[in-house]
Design an enzyme around this catalytic site. Structure first.
Site, PDB file in Angstrom:
ATOM      1  N   GLY A  13       0.816  -1.204   0.000  1.00  0.00           N
ATOM      2  CA  GLY A  13       0.000   0.000   0.000  1.00  0.00           C
ATOM      3  C   GLY A  13       0.851   1.255   0.000  1.00  0.00           C
ATOM      4  O   GLY A  13       2.015   1.248  -0.421  1.00  0.00           O
ATOM      5  N   ALA A  48      -9.012   5.590   1.073  1.00  0.00           N
ATOM      6  CA  ALA A  48      -8.991   6.862   1.800  1.00  0.00           C
ATOM      7  C   ALA A  48      -9.610   7.950   0.925  1.00  0.00           C
ATOM      8  O   ALA A  48      -9.252   8.077  -0.240  1.00  0.00           O
ATOM      9  CB  ALA A  48      -7.564   7.221   2.184  1.00  0.00           C
ATOM     10  N   PHE A 116     -10.558  20.121   8.336  1.00  0.00           N
ATOM     11  CA  PHE A 116     -10.771  18.752   8.778  1.00  0.00           C
ATOM     12  C   PHE A 116     -10.863  18.734  10.294  1.00  0.00           C
ATOM     13  O   PHE A 116     -10.448  19.690  10.976  1.00  0.00           O
ATOM     14  CB  PHE A 116      -9.636  17.840   8.287  1.00  0.00           C
ATOM     15  CG  PHE A 116     -10.114  16.712   7.408  1.00  0.00           C
ATOM     16  CD1 PHE A 116     -10.655  16.969   6.167  1.00  0.00           C
ATOM     17  CD2 PHE A 116     -10.027  15.392   7.827  1.00  0.00           C
ATOM     18  CE1 PHE A 116     -11.103  15.940   5.343  1.00  0.00           C
ATOM     19  CE2 PHE A 116     -10.464  14.362   7.021  1.00  0.00           C
ATOM     20  CZ  PHE A 116     -11.002  14.637   5.771  1.00  0.00           C
ATOM     21  N   ASP A 211      -1.917  -8.508  10.336  1.00  0.00           N
ATOM     22  CA  ASP A 211      -0.870  -9.496  10.046  1.00  0.00           C
ATOM     23  C   ASP A 211       0.518  -9.015  10.456  1.00  0.00           C
ATOM     24  O   ASP A 211       1.287  -9.745  11.090  1.00  0.00           O
ATOM     25  CB  ASP A 211      -0.860  -9.837   8.551  1.00  0.00           C
ATOM     26  CG  ASP A 211      -2.234 -10.192   8.008  1.00  0.00           C
ATOM     27  OD1 ASP A 211      -3.054 -10.710   8.781  1.00  0.00           O
ATOM     28  OD2 ASP A 211      -2.483  -9.941   6.824  1.00  0.00           O
ATOM     29  N   GLN A 230      -9.569   3.908  16.998  1.00  0.00           N
ATOM     30  CA  GLN A 230     -10.388   5.040  16.567  1.00  0.00           C
ATOM     31  C   GLN A 230     -11.679   4.588  15.895  1.00  0.00           C
ATOM     32  O   GLN A 230     -11.657   3.752  14.982  1.00  0.00           O
ATOM     33  CB  GLN A 230      -9.612   5.919  15.584  1.00  0.00           C
ATOM     34  CG  GLN A 230     -10.404   7.136  15.124  1.00  0.00           C
ATOM     35  CD  GLN A 230      -9.541   8.123  14.377  1.00  0.00           C
ATOM     36  OE1 GLN A 230      -9.283   7.952  13.190  1.00  0.00           O
ATOM     37  NE2 GLN A 230      -9.078   9.147  15.073  1.00  0.00           N
ATOM     38  N   HIS A 232     -14.643   6.043  13.578  1.00  0.00           N
ATOM     39  CA  HIS A 232     -15.011   7.157  12.713  1.00  0.00           C
ATOM     40  C   HIS A 232     -16.499   7.410  12.905  1.00  0.00           C
ATOM     41  O   HIS A 232     -17.293   6.467  12.898  1.00  0.00           O
ATOM     42  CB  HIS A 232     -14.715   6.826  11.251  1.00  0.00           C
ATOM     43  CG  HIS A 232     -14.700   8.025  10.354  1.00  0.00           C
ATOM     44  ND1 HIS A 232     -15.858   8.720  10.047  1.00  0.00           N
ATOM     45  CD2 HIS A 232     -13.695   8.663   9.711  1.00  0.00           C
ATOM     46  CE1 HIS A 232     -15.556   9.731   9.253  1.00  0.00           C
ATOM     47  NE2 HIS A 232     -14.244   9.722   9.031  1.00  0.00           N
ATOM     48  N   LEU A 242     -17.063   3.827   4.831  1.00  0.00           N
ATOM     49  CA  LEU A 242     -16.786   5.176   5.304  1.00  0.00           C
ATOM     50  C   LEU A 242     -17.498   6.236   4.467  1.00  0.00           C
ATOM     51  O   LEU A 242     -17.446   6.199   3.238  1.00  0.00           O
ATOM     52  CB  LEU A 242     -15.269   5.417   5.239  1.00  0.00           C
ATOM     53  CG  LEU A 242     -14.778   6.835   5.518  1.00  0.00           C
ATOM     54  CD1 LEU A 242     -14.974   7.180   6.984  1.00  0.00           C
ATOM     55  CD2 LEU A 242     -13.310   6.975   5.131  1.00  0.00           C
ATOM     56  N   GLU A 245     -14.941  12.315   6.243  1.00  0.00           N
ATOM     57  CA  GLU A 245     -15.030  13.534   7.030  1.00  0.00           C
ATOM     58  C   GLU A 245     -15.099  14.774   6.141  1.00  0.00           C
ATOM     59  O   GLU A 245     -15.574  15.827   6.558  1.00  0.00           O
ATOM     60  CB  GLU A 245     -13.802  13.616   7.948  1.00  0.00           C
ATOM     61  CG  GLU A 245     -13.915  14.596   9.079  1.00  0.00           C
ATOM     62  CD  GLU A 245     -12.874  14.299  10.144  1.00  0.00           C
ATOM     63  OE1 GLU A 245     -12.031  15.175  10.393  1.00  0.00           O
ATOM     64  OE2 GLU A 245     -12.900  13.191  10.705  1.00  0.00           O
ATOM     65  N   ARG A 285     -12.560  13.111  16.218  1.00  0.00           N
ATOM     66  CA  ARG A 285     -13.362  11.929  15.942  1.00  0.00           C
ATOM     67  C   ARG A 285     -13.785  11.193  17.202  1.00  0.00           C
ATOM     68  O   ARG A 285     -14.884  10.641  17.266  1.00  0.00           O
ATOM     69  CB  ARG A 285     -12.587  10.986  15.027  1.00  0.00           C
ATOM     70  CG  ARG A 285     -12.460  11.513  13.617  1.00  0.00           C
ATOM     71  CD  ARG A 285     -11.588  10.640  12.763  1.00  0.00           C
ATOM     72  NE  ARG A 285     -11.542  11.146  11.395  1.00  0.00           N
ATOM     73  CZ  ARG A 285     -10.774  10.641  10.447  1.00  0.00           C
ATOM     74  NH1 ARG A 285      -9.972   9.628  10.706  1.00  0.00           N
ATOM     75  NH2 ARG A 285     -10.793  11.152   9.229  1.00  0.00           N
ATOM     76  N   HIS A 353     -12.213   2.434  12.675  1.00  0.00           N
ATOM     77  CA  HIS A 353     -11.583   3.027  11.500  1.00  0.00           C
ATOM     78  C   HIS A 353     -10.066   2.886  11.473  1.00  0.00           C
ATOM     79  O   HIS A 353      -9.488   2.672  10.414  1.00  0.00           O
ATOM     80  CB  HIS A 353     -11.955   4.512  11.445  1.00  0.00           C
ATOM     81  CG  HIS A 353     -11.455   5.247  10.241  1.00  0.00           C
ATOM     82  ND1 HIS A 353     -11.738   4.841   8.950  1.00  0.00           N
ATOM     83  CD2 HIS A 353     -10.685   6.381  10.121  1.00  0.00           C
ATOM     84  CE1 HIS A 353     -11.179   5.683   8.091  1.00  0.00           C
ATOM     85  NE2 HIS A 353     -10.514   6.612   8.772  1.00  0.00           N
ATOM     86  N   ARG A 388      -6.114  10.012  16.561  1.00  0.00           N
ATOM     87  CA  ARG A 388      -5.559  10.573  15.333  1.00  0.00           C
ATOM     88  C   ARG A 388      -6.487  11.619  14.748  1.00  0.00           C
ATOM     89  O   ARG A 388      -7.697  11.406  14.650  1.00  0.00           O
ATOM     90  CB  ARG A 388      -5.336   9.462  14.292  1.00  0.00           C
ATOM     91  CG  ARG A 388      -4.827  10.008  12.960  1.00  0.00           C
ATOM     92  CD  ARG A 388      -4.567   8.897  11.967  1.00  0.00           C
ATOM     93  NE  ARG A 388      -5.762   8.233  11.486  1.00  0.00           N
ATOM     94  CZ  ARG A 388      -6.557   8.696  10.536  1.00  0.00           C
ATOM     95  NH1 ARG A 388      -6.313   9.877   9.977  1.00  0.00           N
ATOM     96  NH2 ARG A 388      -7.612   8.006  10.133  1.00  0.00           N
ATOM     97  N   LEU A 389      -5.918  12.744  14.333  1.00  0.00           N
ATOM     98  CA  LEU A 389      -6.699  13.738  13.609  1.00  0.00           C
ATOM     99  C   LEU A 389      -6.890  13.286  12.164  1.00  0.00           C
ATOM    100  O   LEU A 389      -5.963  12.769  11.529  1.00  0.00           O
ATOM    101  CB  LEU A 389      -6.012  15.103  13.634  1.00  0.00           C
ATOM    102  CG  LEU A 389      -5.916  15.807  14.983  1.00  0.00           C
ATOM    103  CD1 LEU A 389      -5.424  17.227  14.790  1.00  0.00           C
ATOM    104  CD2 LEU A 389      -7.245  15.805  15.722  1.00  0.00           C
ATOM    105  N   SER A 393      -3.229  10.636   8.461  1.00  0.00           N
ATOM    106  CA  SER A 393      -2.735   9.285   8.179  1.00  0.00           C
ATOM    107  C   SER A 393      -2.078   9.177   6.800  1.00  0.00           C
ATOM    108  O   SER A 393      -1.075   8.468   6.648  1.00  0.00           O
ATOM    109  CB  SER A 393      -3.855   8.252   8.303  1.00  0.00           C
ATOM    110  OG  SER A 393      -4.871   8.482   7.347  1.00  0.00           O
TER     111      SER A 393
END
Length: 580
Positions: A13, A48, A116, A211, A230, A232, A242, A245, A285, A353, A388-389, A393
């Site tokens: 990723g 995302a 955000f 994993d 977290q 969401h 999702l 936001e 959140r 989330h 986390r804001l 991420s």
């Protein structure tokens, strides 16, 4: 069969691909393997939506981004890591633009930013509401120009090989054929994402089963701050999909069943001099999710076939704004809820989330095990602390993926490979376990699906938005029992080709290990901070718990929890306030 590489990256990723590029740019002579259990463009980064934070506006600053991140973390973030993160985030986002990421623009051609949650300034870069999709495409395409990068698509890494106190490589199984191989490497980077699938309602893809966390944990590497999970605030109630936001950043409202904007009744951390109605939907959140529970308890949530819901209202934005800035939201609502946000309310509920915790690393992604690195959601640097804001991420993937790649490359260039009898014996044992113990286990007394369902039910009931000591203690016992039962679960499919039962067994084992660490860490932390809310200890306790929890594996397999100090540089702990 044994294959030799210099650097092995587990996960394809955003963090894994950014790390691969960094390795190749740092030392083009190094051989890089990217081992991913899915084709890289199916990695969860692709989902995302909202954006990536980086201070670029004229009225913004690095210090303000750092303060918002530290305050949002409820002062559990390591401030040296945060300062490095906010400094390098805009550089990484600009670099991504040079590689071809199509950031949304203002009419004058400058990069567009949106507000955000928990951010006092508009600093979230976005590409409509498909930001992760475009970022992952850009990283993947960029990685293709580096010949030293070899991809192992749809390979599952089942074990880290360790000898002489350092990492030596991995054992992996090719899902298409069932072929098992040993990949030796001087450095290994874990970039496998989070573990949201230990809960039943989550925005996470089915591949997010913890994993990489479990690989590190079994190799003796600590897992840090796993109690901070977290939720969401806006997920679709049945699927957990999702609703970004960004929908609230563009002006969406949260309504209860009476059509009332209920967040004005809750303490979200806004300063009292600011108009509450203007900013409340962009509260942190954790607090917005906790407000949902308050509405349920007051009887002001609506009933649905999948439990209580409130509503997200975008109707007043109009079709033009929605189609321009939130087209994916409209597509998701039409496809999965058969509603149109231009004319209809969107039913929502909080869903799991993100894992704030993960593999314990330093600021360069290095774990306590020499040669092993981690980046992205699988890791805990920590910049996220207890909460986390939103939009932090995606730049975290870039900043610490790059840092881990550079550090791993330098380590590999200075280290001799390990390929002695001890490594060979470990690899042979893992080959035997996969081929005989798992693929040959057809007389078990348990079903994988039953254990997985009970695991998720246990976690939802004990380690959700609110927890207490009694339920956590019961969950710890229940998870230990599930661990034992998983050892006798049957695998009916004896074939080697795309054996999804085998994959499920490997994933379930990881989920159980991570879940135990979450519960034991939550049980030990007798305070409420950020996403960890103990009803029996409702106050934050800086005297005792301004510290990172660290879970290590005891010889009997049970997590042992200890604590490490939080790094404070310039911002002493204070009250959480946003929107000034």
């Amino acid at each position: 069969m044994t294959v030799q590489h210099d650097v092995i990256i587990v996960g394809g990723g955003g963090a894994g691909l950014r790390a691969a590029i960094a390795v190749a740019e740092t030392d083009p002579s190094l051989s890089v393997a990217v081992v991913s259990k899915v084709y890289p463009m199916r990695s969860h980064t692709v989902s995302a939506e909202g954006g990536a934070a980086g201070a670029i506006a004229a009225d913004d600053s690095l210090d303000e981004h750092a303060y918002d991140t530290i305050s949002g973390s409820d002062w559990l973030a390591d401030q040296d890591a945060v300062e490095a993160f906010v400094r390098e985030a805009p550089e990484e986002l600009l670099r991504l633009e040079h590689w071809g990421c199509p950031w949304s623009r203002e009419p004058d051609g400058t990069v567009a930013v949106r507000p955000f949650g928990g951010m006092r300034k508009e600093r979230t870069w976005f590409a409509a509401d498909k930001t992760g999709f475009h970022m992952l495409h850009t990283l993947f395409q960029t990685s293709l120009k580096f010949p030293p990068v070899t991809r192992y698509d749809e390979w599952f890494v089942s074990k880290l090989l360790v000898d002489e106190g350092r990492v030596a490589g991995v054992v992996a199984i090719e899902l298409m054929s069932g072929r098992i191989e040993t990949l030796l490497g001087r450095s290994v980077i874990l970039a496998t994402g989070g573990a949201g699938r230990v809960f039943p309602f989550t925005t996470n893809a089915a591949i997010k089963t913890g994993d990489g966390m479990a690989l590190a944990y079994r190799a003796g590497v600590p897992l840090k701050d796993l109690e901070f999970v977290q939720y969401h605030p806006t997920g679709l109630p049945f699927t957990g999909i999702l609703i970004t936001e960004a929908a609230r950043a563009e002006g969406g409202w949260l309504l209860n069943k009476d059509g009332y904007r209920y967040l004005q009744d809750y303490d979200l951390g806004q300063p009292t001099e600011q108009p509450v109605l203007r900013s409340m939907e962009l509260g942190p959140r954790d607090r917005v999710s906790q407000a949902f529970v308050g509405e349920v308890e007051k009887g002001r949530a609506a009933d649905s076939p999948y439990g209580p819901v409130t509503y997200l209202d975008l109707r007043h934005l109009g079709a033009k704004v929605i189609d321009t800035k939130l087209p994916f939201v409209r597509e998701l609502c039409r496809k999965y809820e058969k509603i149109d946000p231009v004319t209809d309310l969107i039913p929502i509920r909080p869903v799991v989330h993100y894992s704030m915790g993960g593999v314990h690393t330093d600021i360069d992604g290095a774990t306590p095990l020499p040669g092993l690195y981690a980046a992205g959601e699988v890791a805990c640097v920590s910049i996220n602390g207890a909460n986390r804001l939103g939009s932090n991420s995606l730049p975290e993937l870039l900043v610490f993926g790059a840092r881990a790649g550079v550090a791993a490359a330098r380590h590999a260039a200075q280290t001799e490979p390990l390929a002695g009898p001890a490594v060979e014996a470990q690899a042979a044992d893992e080959h035997r376990r996969l081929a005989q113990d798992l693929l040959g286990r057809r007389d078990g007394t348990e079903r994988l699906a039953d254990i997985r369902e009970q695991l998720q039910h246990t976690m939802e009931g004990s380690a959700g938005i609110y927890r207490d000591g009694s339920s956590l203690a019961k969950a710890a016992g229940a998870l230990r029992e599930l661990q034992e039962r998983a050892g006798s679960a049957t695998i009916d499919d004896p074939s080697r080709t795309f054996n999804t039962e085998l994959t499920s067994a490997l994933e379930l084992s990881a989920m159980l290990d991570v879940a135990e660490c979450v519960v034991h860490s939550a049980l030990r932390r007798e305070e409420s901070r950020g996403a960890h809310q103990r009803t029996d200890f409702p106050a934050r306790n800086d005297d005792k718990f301004l510290a990172h929890s660290v879970a290590t594996r005891d010889p009997d397999g049970v997590p042992h929890v200890s604590y490490l100090p939080v790094t404070i540089t310039r911002w002493p702990p204070g009250e959480r306030i946003y929107g000034r």
